[in-house]
Design a protein around this motif. Structure first.
Motif, short mmCIF file in Angstrom:
data_model
loop_
_atom_site.label_atom_id
_atom_site.label_comp_id
_atom_site.label_asym_id
_atom_site.label_seq_id
_atom_site.Cartn_x
_atom_site.Cartn_y
_atom_site.Cartn_z
N ARG A 284 0.63 -1.11 0.18
CA ARG A 284 -0.03 0.06 -0.20
C ARG A 284 1.05 1.06 -0.66
N MET A 285 1.86 1.21 0.98
CA MET A 285 2.42 1.73 0.77
C MET A 285 3.50 2.68 -0.55
N VAL A 286 4.02 1.11 -1.34
CA VAL A 286 4.76 1.26 -2.88
C VAL A 286 3.35 2.03 -3.10
N ARG A 287 2.79 2.41 -3.09
CA ARG A 287 1.44 2.85 -4.25
C ARG A 287 1.49 4.13 -3.66
N LYS A 288 1.49 4.43 -2.83
CA LYS A 288 1.58 6.14 -2.39
C LYS A 288 2.58 6.11 -2.52
N TYR A 289 4.14 5.81 -2.97
CA TYR A 289 4.60 6.42 -3.20
C TYR A 289 4.99 6.56 -4.50
N VAL A 290 3.84 5.74 -5.70
CA VAL A 290 4.84 5.47 -6.97
C VAL A 290 3.48 6.27 -7.17
N ALA A 291 2.35 6.59 -6.54
CA ALA A 291 1.60 7.70 -7.34
C ALA A 291 1.98 9.39 -6.78
N GLN A 292 2.95 9.54 -5.88
CA GLN A 292 2.81 10.46 -5.11
C GLN A 292 4.27 10.83 -6.14
N ALA A 293 4.83 9.90 -7.39
CA ALA A 293 6.16 10.32 -8.42
C ALA A 293 5.26 10.46 -9.63
N MET A 294 4.12 10.00 -10.13
CA MET A 294 3.30 9.78 -10.68
C MET A 294 2.71 11.48 -10.85
N LEU A 295 1.72 12.44 -10.06
CA LEU A 295 1.56 12.71 -9.94
C LEU A 295 2.65 14.02 -9.36
N ARG A 296 3.99 14.05 -9.47
CA ARG A 296 4.71 14.89 -10.14
C ARG A 296 5.39 14.81 -11.19
N CYS A 297 5.49 13.71 -12.01
CA CYS A 297 5.30 13.81 -13.13
C CYS A 297 4.44 14.51 -14.28
N MET A 298 3.28 14.37 -13.79
CA MET A 298 1.64 15.30 -14.66
C MET A 298 2.76 16.21 -14.17
N GLN A 299 2.59 17.04 -13.17
CA GLN A 299 1.94 18.17 -12.64
C GLN A 299 3.53 18.78 -13.69
N ALA A 300 5.07 17.82 -13.67
CA ALA A 300 6.62 18.73 -14.94
C ALA A 300 5.93 18.59 -15.97
N HIS A 301 4.59 17.57 -17.04
CA HIS A 301 4.46 17.50 -17.23
C HIS A 301 3.09 18.94 -17.96
N ALA A 302 2.52 19.20 -16.96
CA ALA A 302 1.48 19.85 -17.54
C ALA A 302 2.46 21.68 -17.81
N ALA A 303 3.39 21.30 -16.66
CA ALA A 303 4.00 22.39 -17.18
C ALA A 303 5.25 23.12 -17.99
N HIS A 304 5.34 22.09 -18.18
CA HIS A 304 6.10 21.96 -19.46
C HIS A 304 5.38 22.27 -20.83
N THR A 305 3.98 21.81 -20.66
CA THR A 305 3.07 21.99 -22.00
C THR A 305 3.07 23.14 -21.85
#
Length: 186
Positions: free
Chosen positions: A155-176
């Motif tokens: 469960r904690m791993v899924r939270k970590y991965v979700a946290q990283a994915m959120l950062r990736c999506m934020q970075a992608h949105a900022a780049h776009t």
């Protein structure tokens, strides 16, 4: 020294900071990096950062100013070394490719920049979140395998991965958004 003698009791001007500290910072960086050109570039970048962020210039003494500059320069050295490691890994990967399969110089530059952005993004995450994301996304490990490796629950791993994915999506949105702002208007 009284208040009239010290330019540091009020915010010193960039001229005062540059005059008092540039040669010292460049010499400190050169000892650290072993390269005069890199030292000059990073010293220049440090003072550009001070120009762009005047609020950071509120020093009470020359000692405080140098401590701030040294801390900033140390971080800049770490970033330089990290960029160079990424560049070297990319060059090693390219060297392992057959001659006809090498990407164009433009594509190489784009990939290298993307790798550096990903590295910066991962460095901004807590250690276990970055590790969990890499193990999951790059190595293809399951949440249970990652959890076992890191000593945390699935469960904690899924939270970590979700946290990283959120950062990736934020970075992608900022780049776009940045790309859209730079696109020519019809």
């Amino acid at each position: 020294m009284n208040a009239a003698q010290s330019p540091y009791l009020s915010s010193p001007s960039i001229d005062t900071l540059y005059t008092d500290h540039h040669a010292w910072l460049r010499a400190w960086l050169q000892r650290r990096l072993g390269n005069a050109a890199d030292a000059a570039d990073l010293a220049h970048e440090a003072f550009l950062r001070l120009i762009l962020k005047p609020a950071s210039r509120g020093f009470n003494s020359k000692i405080e100013a140098r401590a701030y500059l040294r801390t900033m320069a140390q971080g800049m050295c770490v970033n330089l070394w990290r960029r160079r490691e990424i560049e070297q890994a990319w060059l090693d990967t390219l060297a392992a490719q057959p001659q006809g399969f090498a990407p164009s110089a433009e594509r190489q530059a784009t990939v290298l920049q993307a790798l550096q952005e990903i590295a910066e993004l991962l460095m901004g995450l807590p250690g276990k979140a970055a590790q969990a994301f890499l193990m999951s996304a790059v190595c293809g490990m399951t949440a249970a395998e990652v959890g076992s490796e890191l000593g945390v629950s699935s469960r904690m791993v899924r939270k970590y991965v979700a946290q990283a994915m959120l950062r990736c999506m934020q970075a992608h949105a900022a780049h776009t958004a940045a790309a859209l702002r730079q696109a020519p208007m019809p």
